[in-house]
Design an enzyme around this catalytic site. Sequence first.
Site, PDB file in Angstrom:
ATOM      1  CB  CYS A  75       0.428  -9.211 -13.746  1.00 14.80           C
ATOM      2  SG  CYS A  75       0.107 -10.260 -15.203  1.00 14.80           S
ATOM      3  CG  HIS A 193      -3.642 -10.590 -11.858  1.00 20.75           C
ATOM      4  ND1 HIS A 193      -3.507  -9.231 -12.077  1.00 20.75           N
ATOM      5  CD2 HIS A 193      -3.373 -11.181 -13.044  1.00 20.75           C
ATOM      6  CE1 HIS A 193      -3.181  -9.010 -13.334  1.00 20.75           C
ATOM      7  NE2 HIS A 193      -3.087 -10.181 -13.947  1.00 20.75           N
ATOM      8  CD  GLU A 195      -4.996  -7.827  -9.063  1.00 22.32           C
ATOM      9  OE1 GLU A 195      -4.934  -7.622 -10.290  1.00 22.32           O
ATOM     10  OE2 GLU A 195      -4.026  -8.245  -8.398  1.00 22.32           O
TER      11      GLU A 195
END
Length: 213
Positions: A75, A193, A195
């Site tokens: 990011c 992102h 994750e």
Amino acid sequence: MDHGSGNVRSAVRALERVGADVELTADPAAGLEADGLVVPGVGAFAAVAEGVRRVRGDVVVGRRLAGGRPVLGICVGLQVLFEASTEPGAGDRAGLGQWPGTVERLPVERVPHMGWNTVSAPQGTRLFAGVEDERFYFVHSYAVLADGGDGPAEVAGLGSGPLEAPGITWSEHDGCRFVAAVENGALSATQFHPEKSGDAGAALLGNWVRGLR
């Protein structure tokens, strides 16, 4: 790299789920010695750039890349790898300058770009192997924009010079085409992102972790 930018526990957990032994640290020595270094980032460009420098992350990243040791930006961790940003407050906080170019506000009415989106990965991608057609989760108002062309050389100067051009993954929001990820030797980064991107993000992180061995 723990440089004080937001909650990185989700990134730690996601990396652990794909088999990484993760240490969240601000110690430059640990950052230099690790098999792989993740540079996260949420919030303002200037704050992330300042936080990275505060823990000598700029030096750590530079030394790692000089030795061909893997680094992954996420990011705003991607954005600060570029030279600069037009985001308010970023004028006196230059990026790390690992890639040429400026991060700009998405020139569309609907910002931030928030939610799931497809990407277009380059041929030969390692980061997106097996998940080229999947969706990933984005939350951002700024990005590295296309500069009038489809090839890497038209993206903020990426690909210019004698070295092999980086592999650039694209995405699009309201007709605006922007860089979703870059693969450039030991240095990789994603605007989205991983994750927070479910199974697709886990697969991508798994690809990166396996590349450390």
